[in-house]
Design an enzyme around this catalytic site. Structure first.
Site, PDB file in Angstrom:
ATOM      1  N   ARG A  15      45.953  -4.777  71.884  1.00 18.81           N
ATOM      2  CA  ARG A  15      46.745  -4.823  70.581  1.00 18.81           C
ATOM      3  C   ARG A  15      45.846  -4.386  69.408  1.00 18.81           C
ATOM      4  O   ARG A  15      46.154  -3.545  68.493  1.00 18.81           O
ATOM      5  CB  ARG A  15      47.413  -5.834  70.304  1.00 18.81           C
ATOM      6  CG  ARG A  15      48.155  -5.866  68.796  1.00 18.81           C
ATOM      7  CD  ARG A  15      48.992  -7.283  68.836  1.00 18.81           C
ATOM      8  NE  ARG A  15      49.858  -7.431  67.582  1.00 18.81           N
ATOM      9  CZ  ARG A  15      51.091  -7.116  67.534  1.00 18.81           C
ATOM     10  NH1 ARG A  15      51.490  -6.561  68.410  1.00 18.81           N
ATOM     11  NH2 ARG A  15      51.685  -7.293  66.430  1.00 18.81           N
ATOM     12  N   HIS A 169      41.974 -31.146  44.241  1.00 20.19           N
ATOM     13  CA  HIS A 169      42.837 -32.032  45.110  1.00 20.19           C
ATOM     14  C   HIS A 169      44.168 -31.682  45.236  1.00 20.19           C
ATOM     15  O   HIS A 169      45.168 -32.410  45.354  1.00 20.19           O
ATOM     16  CB  HIS A 169      42.682 -33.633  44.634  1.00 20.19           C
ATOM     17  CG  HIS A 169      41.125 -34.107  44.528  1.00 20.19           C
ATOM     18  ND1 HIS A 169      40.598 -34.593  45.494  1.00 20.19           N
ATOM     19  CD2 HIS A 169      40.370 -34.053  43.724  1.00 20.19           C
ATOM     20  CE1 HIS A 169      39.376 -34.904  45.413  1.00 20.19           C
ATOM     21  NE2 HIS A 169      39.207 -34.555  44.209  1.00 20.19           N
ATOM     22  N   GLN A 245      10.866 -16.898  82.406  1.00 21.17           N
ATOM     23  CA  GLN A 245      11.357 -15.565  82.887  1.00 21.17           C
ATOM     24  C   GLN A 245      12.136 -14.799  81.788  1.00 21.17           C
ATOM     25  O   GLN A 245      12.174 -13.623  81.640  1.00 21.17           O
ATOM     26  CB  GLN A 245      12.068 -15.690  84.065  1.00 21.17           C
ATOM     27  CG  GLN A 245      12.595 -14.420  84.647  1.00 21.17           C
ATOM     28  CD  GLN A 245      13.105 -14.387  85.809  1.00 21.17           C
ATOM     29  OE1 GLN A 245      14.472 -14.290  85.925  1.00 21.17           O
ATOM     30  NE2 GLN A 245      12.644 -14.910  86.981  1.00 21.17           N
ATOM     31  N   SER A 293      60.063 -10.411  57.706  1.00 19.51           N
ATOM     32  CA  SER A 293      60.675 -11.272  58.384  1.00 19.51           C
ATOM     33  C   SER A 293      61.756 -10.588  59.345  1.00 19.51           C
ATOM     34  O   SER A 293      62.489  -9.724  58.929  1.00 19.51           O
ATOM     35  CB  SER A 293      61.171 -12.424  57.543  1.00 19.51           C
ATOM     36  OG  SER A 293      62.189 -13.334  58.651  1.00 19.51           O
TER      37      SER A 293
END
Length: 460
Positions: A15, A169, A245, A293
């Protein structure tokens, strides 16, 4: 049997492929193999340029042809390499045989044994990964990251004087400006940008356990550390002299942590912009033909920011996993990093997709100045902070006998809505100096923004 042909498992390859395909140029299996061919060829040319083991420099035209193997590595070559790997059952060995074939075609069989000379697979792999990750970050991810910063900077400047109610807040709080709030994010992202731009990409080239043992057995009098350093740095990488390594991957952990940090700052931006849209501070610009929508025709959903949120979360989770696991290898080497590193592109891909969505989303919103003004006009109580602070200063200066200014303002405003007239009446009755009183009477929620506009200068 399904009627479907083989389908991409990841949405990044399905997609959303168009948004992240540039990363595939570097962080795909083909991109990695192309880098492996580059490293093998450059090591061969390095050895012959230095006439090691009786070799002589490859003539310039054949050097050029060898160096074209990587940029000319296309679909046919991918298929050829895949056929070799189906026999070798080893990806790097297949690359070695691929390069040997090309040497034979160029009449260079006499130096074929210098292909992959004294190199463990990880010598090739670690350099190849460093090259592809460096190029993916600098050529694809960073430009997209900068584009988000540039758009945010432009909007911060555009909205630097647009006062709005802050929402500490989630409640009405000391006003700020939209521009200053966006500038905060720009400043945070700029720090990440500088860190990523300054990232080191390390490489090692020291054999099976990082000791140069095979090298010394072939030529004991050569300064193999100097050779390794010169070769690694010739690729534009930073030499790591002390490894097992494998190259220890610490630079990768640092880089991924920085990118994940940037992701989280952007995630914070997305949630804030989403909330501002919900409050009506930003309005969304309709996109012609788009559907918000499936059942509510009026809706314009903030999908760009929601999509970005999800992809930033996925990217950060993968980057965190990479950063945590890549720094550990059992004893001198295990193969856990082989699978892990193949997911670097997925991790950066989700971040890149988010960057694309954020840039698009920022281009589809506009500031609703009317609503900002309306919100400020209905929250005059936010000036309580200014009033009690001025009263405290007046008490200290001996111009007021008020005993508890905070409690006084708390009684007036806590949990209440008061208007301009209520506040003016209250200020008029305060026991403070006339100059202070006039300053407070001149104050409005629109002007109580401190130096918000000037603070934006820090991102310019």
């Amino acid at each position: 049997m399904s009627a479907l042909s083989p389908q991409p498992l990841s949405p990044l390859d399905g997609r959303y492929a168009s948004a992240v395909s540039e990363l595939g140029e570097f962080l795909s299996e083909a991109g990695l193999n192309r880098a492996r061919i580059q490293v093998e060829v450059e090591w061969l040319i390095y050895l012959t340029d230095h006439s090691l083991f009786g070799s002589t420099p490859i003539e310039l035209e054949k050097q050029r042809q060898l160096r074209q193997l990587a940029p000319n590595f296309g679909d046919d070559e991918v298929a050829e390499l895949g056929a070799l790997e189906s026999t070798t059952k080893h990806d790097v060995k297949a690359v070695e045989y691929y390069v040997r074939r090309r040497l034979s075609e160029l009449g260079l069989n006499d130096i074929a044994e210098l292909t992959h000379f004294a190199a463990t697979s990880e010598d090739i792999n670690n350099l190849s990964y460093a090259l592809v990750i460096r190029d993916a970050v600098t050529e694809v991810w960073l430009p997209a990251f900068r584009a988000v910063i540039d758009e945010l900077r432009a909007q911060a400047v555009q909205y630097r004087d647009d006062a709005m109610l802050a929402r500490t807040h989630g409640q009405p709080a000391t006003p700020t400006t939209m521009g200053k709030e966006l500038a905060v994010t720009v400043y945070r992202l700029e720090r990440i940008r500088k860190q990523v731009e300054a990232a080191e990409y390390l490489g090692k080239f020291s054999g099976a356990t990082g000791t140069f043992a095979a090298h010394l057995s072939a030529e004991a009098d050569l300064d193999w550390q100097a050779v390794s350093r010169e070769f690694v740095t010739s690729l534009g990488l930073t030499w790591n002299p002390l490894t097992t390594q494998i190259e220890s991957h610490d630079w990768q952990a640092e880089l991924y942590s920085q990118v994940a940090h940037g992701n989280r700052i952007l995630h914070n931006l997305c949630t804030d912009v989403w909330t501002y849209i919900s409050l009506g501070y930003f309005t969304q610009i309709p996109v012609a033909g788009a559907t918000g929508s499936s059942t509510m025709p009026h809706k314009i959903n903030p999908i760009k920011f929601e999509n970005a949120e999800a992809n930033l979360e996925l990217s950060s989770a993968l980057l965190d996993s990479l950063a945590q696991t890549l720094v550990t290898s059992r004893l001198q080497r295990d193969l856990t990093d082989s699978t892990t590193q193949r997911n670097v592109g997925v991790a950066l891909g989700h971040s890149l997709l988010a960057l694309s969505n954020i840039t698009a989303g920022l281009g589809q919103i506009s500031l609703n100045r009317e609503l900002l003004a309306q919100d400020l006009d209905t929250n005059w109580e936010v000036l309580a902070e200014a009033i009690q602070t001025v009263v405290r200063a007046e008490i200290t200066a001996g111009r007021s006998s008020i005993t508890d200014p905070y409690a006084l303002l708390k009684d007036l405003t806590r949990g209440k809505r008061i208007g301009a007239t209520d506040l003016a009446t209250f200020v008029e009755g305060l026991d403070i100096g006339d100059a202070a009183k006039q300053r407070l009477l001149a104050l409005t929620p629109h002007t109580y923004v401190g130096i918000s506009s000037a603070l934006v200068e820090h991102i310019l």
